[in-house]
Design an enzyme around this catalytic site. Sequence first.
Site, mmCIF file in Angstrom:
data_model
loop_
_atom_site.group_PDB
_atom_site.id
_atom_site.type_symbol
_atom_site.label_atom_id
_atom_site.label_comp_id
_atom_site.label_asym_id
_atom_site.label_seq_id
_atom_site.Cartn_x
_atom_site.Cartn_y
_atom_site.Cartn_z
ATOM 1 N N CYS A 134 38.761 35.617 32.206
ATOM 2 C CA CYS A 134 37.703 35.356 32.172
ATOM 3 C C CYS A 134 37.552 34.242 32.875
ATOM 4 C CB CYS A 134 37.675 35.272 30.597
ATOM 5 S SG CYS A 134 38.256 36.232 29.620
ATOM 6 N N ARG B 200 35.889 36.322 38.155
ATOM 7 C CA ARG B 200 36.902 36.778 37.264
ATOM 8 C C ARG B 200 36.809 38.188 35.761
ATOM 9 N NH1 ARG B 200 40.596 32.237 37.470
ATOM 10 N NH2 ARG B 200 41.483 33.192 35.266
ATOM 11 N N TRP C 263 35.720 39.028 30.538
ATOM 12 C CA TRP C 263 36.206 40.204 31.426
ATOM 13 C C TRP C 263 36.636 40.944 29.846
ATOM 14 C CZ3 TRP C 263 41.449 42.863 31.079
ATOM 15 C CH2 TRP C 263 41.365 44.143 32.086
ATOM 16 N N ASN D 157 40.260 31.923 27.580
ATOM 17 C CA ASN D 157 40.867 33.310 28.202
ATOM 18 C C ASN D 157 41.895 33.994 27.816
ATOM 19 O OD1 ASN D 157 41.278 35.631 30.455
ATOM 20 N ND2 ASN D 157 41.780 32.408 31.480
ATOM 21 N N GLY D 158 42.328 34.883 27.918
ATOM 22 C CA GLY D 158 43.377 35.031 27.313
ATOM 23 C C GLY D 158 43.768 36.052 26.387
ATOM 24 N N GLU E 12 47.191 51.551 50.423
ATOM 25 C CA GLU E 12 45.991 50.664 50.345
ATOM 26 C C GLU E 12 44.744 51.648 50.024
ATOM 27 O OE1 GLU E 12 46.487 48.144 48.475
ATOM 28 O OE2 GLU E 12 43.892 47.020 50.301
ATOM 29 N N LYS F 175 41.381 51.037 47.558
ATOM 30 C CA LYS F 175 40.493 50.504 47.757
ATOM 31 C C LYS F 175 39.426 50.933 47.972
ATOM 32 C CE LYS F 175 40.697 46.932 48.401
ATOM 33 N NZ LYS F 175 42.367 46.667 48.716
ATOM 34 N N GLU G 103 38.618 52.267 44.096
ATOM 35 C CA GLU G 103 38.133 50.621 43.876
ATOM 36 C C GLU G 103 36.997 49.640 43.930
ATOM 37 O OE1 GLU G 103 40.701 47.098 45.754
ATOM 38 O OE2 GLU G 103 40.504 47.113 43.435
ATOM 39 N N HIS H 273 54.951 68.972 50.103
ATOM 40 C CA HIS H 273 56.505 70.025 49.157
ATOM 41 C C HIS H 273 54.971 69.445 48.118
ATOM 42 C CE1 HIS H 273 58.943 69.463 51.084
ATOM 43 N NE2 HIS H 273 59.021 68.161 51.872
ATOM 44 N N LYS I 163 39.253 40.247 39.228
ATOM 45 C CA LYS I 163 39.485 39.596 40.329
ATOM 46 C C LYS I 163 41.834 39.366 39.889
ATOM 47 C CE LYS I 163 40.621 38.247 44.782
ATOM 48 N NZ LYS I 163 40.888 39.451 45.442
HETATM 49 O O1 M6R Z 1 45.966 38.031 42.235
HETATM 50 P P1 M6R Z 1 46.945 39.497 42.984
HETATM 51 O O2 M6R Z 1 46.941 39.554 44.054
HETATM 52 O O3 M6R Z 1 48.536 39.424 41.586
HETATM 53 O O4 M6R Z 1 46.609 40.499 42.255
HETATM 54 C C1 M6R Z 1 47.304 41.504 41.559
HETATM 55 C C2 M6R Z 1 46.046 43.205 41.863
HETATM 56 O O5 M6R Z 1 45.658 42.598 40.554
HETATM 57 C C3 M6R Z 1 45.005 42.915 42.613
HETATM 58 O O6 M6R Z 1 45.631 43.020 43.904
HETATM 59 C C4 M6R Z 1 44.076 44.366 42.793
HETATM 60 O O7 M6R Z 1 45.026 45.350 42.764
HETATM 61 C C5 M6R Z 1 43.021 44.300 44.164
HETATM 62 N N1 M6R Z 1 41.802 44.406 42.692
HETATM 63 C C6 M6R Z 1 43.138 45.422 44.676
HETATM 64 O O8 M6R Z 1 42.190 44.774 45.853
#
Ligand code: M6R
Length: 604
Positions: free
Chosen positions: A2, A27, A74, A98-99, A477, A481, A484, A500, A599
């Site tokens: 948050c 966030r 969030w 936040n937390g 990756e 991408k 998400e 396999h 984020k």
């Molecule tokens: O801030 P961080 O790099 O530690 O975050 C790690 C993951 O949460 C972050 O890379 C997440 O997978 C991204 N949304 C990917 O695009």
Amino acid sequence: MCGIIGIVGTRPVQERLIDSLKRLEYRGYDSAGVAGVVDGHVERRRAKGKIRALEEVLAGEPLKASVGIGHTRWATHGEPSTRNAHPHASGRVTLVHNGIIENYAELREALKKKGRSFESETDSEVIAQLLDEELKTKPPLEALKATLDQLTGAYAIAVLIDGCDELIMGARRGSPLVVGYGDGEMFLGSDALAVGPFTNRIAYLEEGDYVAIDHKQAQIFDEAGNPVERPVRTVAASAALVEKGNYRHFMEKEIHDQPDACQHTLSAYIDPTTGRVHAPGRLDFAQYDRVQIVACGTASYAGQIARYFFERLAGLPCEVEVASEFRYRQPAVTKGTLAVAVSQSGETADTLAALRWCKAQGLTTAAVVNVHESTMAREADLLWPTHAGPEIGVASTKAFTSQVAALTALAVAAAAARGRIDTDEEARFTRLLLESPRLIAEATQVEEEIRALAPELARARDVLYLGRGAMYPLALEGALKLKEISYIHAEGYAAGELKHGPIALIDEETPIIVIAPTDALFDKTISNMSEVAARGGKVILITDEAGARNAPDGARVIVGPTCDPLLAPLVYAPPIQLMAYYVAVQKGADVDQPRNLAKSVTVE
Ligand code: M6R
């Protein structure tokens, strides 16, 4: 997770609270709210959804306050709704959090027994209720300390107290909080970006600290209640760094920022005149016999790419594990292990916990982080920075390539320190690395071709990504991408693993993205592609010119730059990022703020 902002201002704060919340929206964006002191009483406005929904509420009912707090959420406890939106109010207290308060259920029951009733389903409201209870017998700062002493879990909070018109109190444990020093005004915020438009003079609260701010000053106390000073630093979170410019989305801008981000990052590691790499902190890799990388999500894929280079170039055994597993597994680490946390935000809860665990085992710890004042940056023995600048798009792009650039440079440093390469070879590798910004820029020239493919890809239900060697984590990756931001199911596989099991998934409807610039394993990847093509699979091959000449019949080919295999993960990242981006745009998805995501994940 948050985002929090607090302003003790000398003029109306509504617009500034909203401006700051927009900067913090990356966030979390399930709901948003503000509260402020109006004619001696605290009023609040809240809305489900993004900041623009809150703006609509404020248009009808402005908040005429010059002292106020704001929050973008969030959701963890309680669905996204106006009722669960912050600020939470109880008696004299209005608070943003936040937390996660881990003992909230127990505290809630105890408060209910005292006759208190709850408005929301959140853990956060418990803090407001507890504090209001404590205020019955104690002045504000004492009441705050007594409240914090009862909490288990993670929090950053900002609090208004009815009757204390020029006071905002704050506290942090496990979640970050900064104090901003303005000109006759003071601020609290989740990070430097939150207060960036108002001041660049910032103090970072430490674990357990709590604070009271008024117009002129901040009184900071440590966990034991002793007054403390925290250094005020000048930071470079300028407003301009978080603008989209002429781009439609932050993600698009950040993909195009990558040549600069990598160049800035590499210049922190490479001396171009000597061709030598310096690990910041002057770490001697020769003293270590193993590297353990911990990270989450995209950062863990950057770590997986680096593993190839630490082992191949430096002969240094390297393991990579997602932090959420590592932290609870009680791994058998040895004394000569160097622990490396990789994180854009430097605040990801699991990665931070894994880092702390390694530290507690007596290991040397390093943090490859983009937010240089973050908790990981401050707690690790060594800060290995990336210089990507603020990354706002939830889908990580420039932070990823900057992590790969930094880690590749560090692998070269390790190879030199361990005597696996001489200074000439080191200089050859660094010359190569310094070419990567130009090649990354060249790689983005496939943009139009990828945009043209997007309508077809956007119709797919599933997409598979294949790669070998360091292109395998890049395939993972690529799949992440796409998942998400476009919500299309995608998986990455090591190309050799296909037969396999996953080959059973191949049909005419499933696009197979193969990332295979020419390298020692190229012929093997081509064989895997032919296996796919023979079963009617639709292959899209991302390769270089030489690779294109050997593409199997029927494959769609996207030609990227020719480069040394050391650079391939950097150079072939933009095409897969652009692919996810244009598919998401095609589907009309919210590229920068995809559903359910935040984020920075500062809770477990
Ligand atoms: O801030 P961080 O790099 O530690 O975050 C790690 C993951 O949460 C972050 O890379 C997440 O997978 C991204 N949304 C990917 O695009």
